[in-house]
Design an enzyme around this catalytic site. Structure first.
Site, PDB file in Angstrom:
ATOM      1  N   ARG A   1       0.852  -1.193   0.000  1.00 24.67           N
ATOM      2  CA  ARG A   1       0.000   0.000   0.000  1.00 24.67           C
ATOM      3  C   ARG A   1       0.892   1.248   0.000  1.00 24.67           C
ATOM      4  NH1 ARG A   1      -5.031   1.511   4.058  1.00 24.67           N
ATOM      5  NH2 ARG A   1      -3.489   1.267   5.721  1.00 24.67           N
TER       6      ARG A   1
ATOM      7  N   ASP B   1      -3.572   2.849  13.869  1.00 23.67           N
ATOM      8  CA  ASP B   1      -2.781   3.534  12.867  1.00 23.67           C
ATOM      9  C   ASP B   1      -3.357   4.926  12.647  1.00 23.67           C
ATOM     10  OD1 ASP B   1      -5.026   3.236  11.243  1.00 23.67           O
ATOM     11  OD2 ASP B   1      -4.116   1.737   9.921  1.00 23.67           O
TER      12      ASP B   1
END
Length: 521
Positions: free
Chosen positions: A163, A440
């Site tokens: 990603r 996150d």
């Protein structure tokens, strides 16, 4: 300072960085940026214009001009690529060496190596992450623990899917033509240059997760990047595959169009809850009808989230694409009783996703792989077309049907998790266990966004009184007592400017990166 043609690498050197930052690799990234920088800037300008329209009263809707794409029953995405045919369990995390090895050996089908929300974008993290990916693809990644025990890659590692960072970010340590390069193209380009052909030679391919897309035109840009990059590197067309995270409210209205743009490179869509809710509040949260209750009450059973996930499954399976569910962020502890309760909740959530037709789902910790695998017992569920699902635009926007109140505990919880995450992120760690969950940047974004929204509306508290700036600052100062003194002022500054500004900043990461991380090792 390393110079190559019109490029400058201004980041500090590090162990094995020369293997990644070769003149040829840097030149490839520069060519990508030269080719696509102008289109990227145009699309970011469109984002800003769209936000102004929302501020003036517009709401997202399905696009009339692309109805022919949605109405055409004939097209499908490409068949599943090697290593992506079965995706029952996907584990996510930053490309830190130890965490990478644990993820690859976890028993999950896929490891999403995350340069985005789970990585604090220091120069060292980004380039060492590319070193770790090169070693992983080569099958030579290993790790020696402090006690001297050696860990090696197992016989059946997870398929690697990378990603990169989103279109809105730049990489200030690589200058092309006098300006910082796109962070998306930096992360993508370095991995593809070094590992694209190596991946194919090992029986799979260069695979990606695409974050923060706001519509099909942004997907088209990625598709054109793929076509150009494959031609530049001599890779067959369609070698690259990408799964798109549907984590913005505008993308939810363009899921079919996004698949259509990427169809020869597409490997499906993913439902990313916190970023999705963050996007909805960011775009529409200044309206009273979009005020959300405590974050803990915004579950996947909320009607607007049910509409979003069911539409995602139907859209994917209609076009032959995989639908991947959301994150289970629980981190097992030594408390057996607490673990049992939490694992039961994770299992129920994964069973719900499997019952809805998802083909697999995400976990943040190796200890959850078995729980997730037990829920997804079939290789895929592409035959479940979910033709019973009928979602209209109002369903995706039905935030006011979410039950619950705003409480003082909910406010304190949001401030607390945002402060603790910001301290970690500013210290160079982008994935951190907080309160038994692996958090996150998405968690910090929705937490500070909710605080902003509650202040904006003077939202009543269930216990009495309202959420105001004074109360938030009082809570903030108490939470800052738990922060290391040397980071306290930076955390206070980043939180306040992103939760208490008159107008909500789009991402905390943009300005905080430029001010606090750029130029660091």
């Amino acid at each position: 300072m390393h110079e190559y043609r019109r490029t400058e690498v201004v980041g500090a050197p590090g162990d094995r960085f020369d293997e990644i930052l070769t003149p040829e690799a840097i030149a490839f990234v520069a060519r990508l940026d030269d080719r696509f920088a102008a289109r990227r800037a145009e699309l970011l300008a469109e984002r800003r214009q769209r936000r102004e329209e929302f501020a003036a009263g517009a709401v997202p809707d399905f696009l009339a001009e692309t109805a022919h794409v949605r109405d055409d029953p004939s097209w499908r995405v490409a068949p599943a690529a090697p290593g992506l045919a079965e995706r029952q369990v996907e584990i996510t995390g930053p490309p830190d060496r130890r965490m990478a090895l644990n993820a690859l050996n976890s028993g999950a089908r896929v490891w999403m190596a995350d340069f985005e929300d789970a990585t604090s974008p220091t120069w060292r993290n980004l380039v060492s992450g590319q070193v770790n990916l090169l070693d992983a693809v080569e099958g030579r990644i290993g790790f020696t623990a402090e006690g001297g025990k050696r860990y090696e890659l197992g016989d059946s590692p997870a398929t690697i899917v990378v990603r990169p960072r989103g279109w809105h970010l730049v990489e200030k340590h690589l200058i092309v033509g006098g300006r910082p390069v796109s962070a998306s193209l930096f992360d993508f380009g370095l991995f593809l240059f070094h590992c694209g052909r190596r991946s194919v030679e090992r029986g799979f391919g260069p695979y990606f997760y695409l974050p923060k897309l706001e519509g099909h035109r942004e997907a088209r840009l990625w598709n054109d990047v793929f076509l150009f990059a494959q031609e530049e590197l001599g890779l067959p067309r369609g070698t690259i595959r990408a799964t798109v995270l549907i984590e913005t409210i505008t993308a939810a209205f363009e899921m079919e169009e996004i698949l259509h743009e990427l169809r020869e490179h597409s490997s499906g869509l993913n439902a990313g809850r916190w970023d999705y809710v963050f996007s909805l509040v960011k775009n529409l949260g200044d309206r009273p009808g979009f005020v959300l209750p405590d974050r803990a009450l915004v579950t996947m059973e909320a009607p607007f989230l049910r509409a979003y996930t069911e539409l995602l499954v139907r859209t994917c399976h209609k076009r032959g694409a995989h639908a991947i569910g959301g994150m289970a962020a629980f981190v097992p502890s030594r408390d057996a009783e607490a673990n049992a309760v939490a694992l039961d909740a994770v299992a129920a959530d994964k069973r719900r996703e499997a019952a809805d037709g998802f083909d697999g789902s995400w976990v943040a910790h190796p200890g959850l792989v078995g729980v997730c695998a037990a829920a997804f017992t079939r290789p895929d569920q592409l035959d479940r077309l979910r033709e019973d699902v009928a979602v209209v635009g109002a369903d995706l926007l039905a935030v006011d049907r979410t039950g619950g109140r705003v409480t003082e505990a909910g406010l304190r919880g949001n401030v607390s998790v945002a402060v603790r995450y910001l301290e970690s992120w500013l210290s160079g760690v982008g994935a951190v266990a907080i309160g038994g969950l692996m958090e996150d940047a998405a968690t910090a974004e929705i937490a500070r966004c909710q605080v902003w929204q509650w202040v904006r509306h003077g939202t009543p508290l269930a216990e009495g009184g309202v959420v105001g700036e004074g109360l938030v600052r009082e809570v903030l100062e108490k939470e800052l007592l738990e922060v290391a003194p040397e980071r306290r002022e930076a955390v206070r500054e980043v939180f306040a400017e992103n939760a208490l500004a008159e107008r909500l900043p789009l991402f905390f990461t943009t300005r905080a990166y430029a001010r606090h991380l750029a130029g660091r090792g």
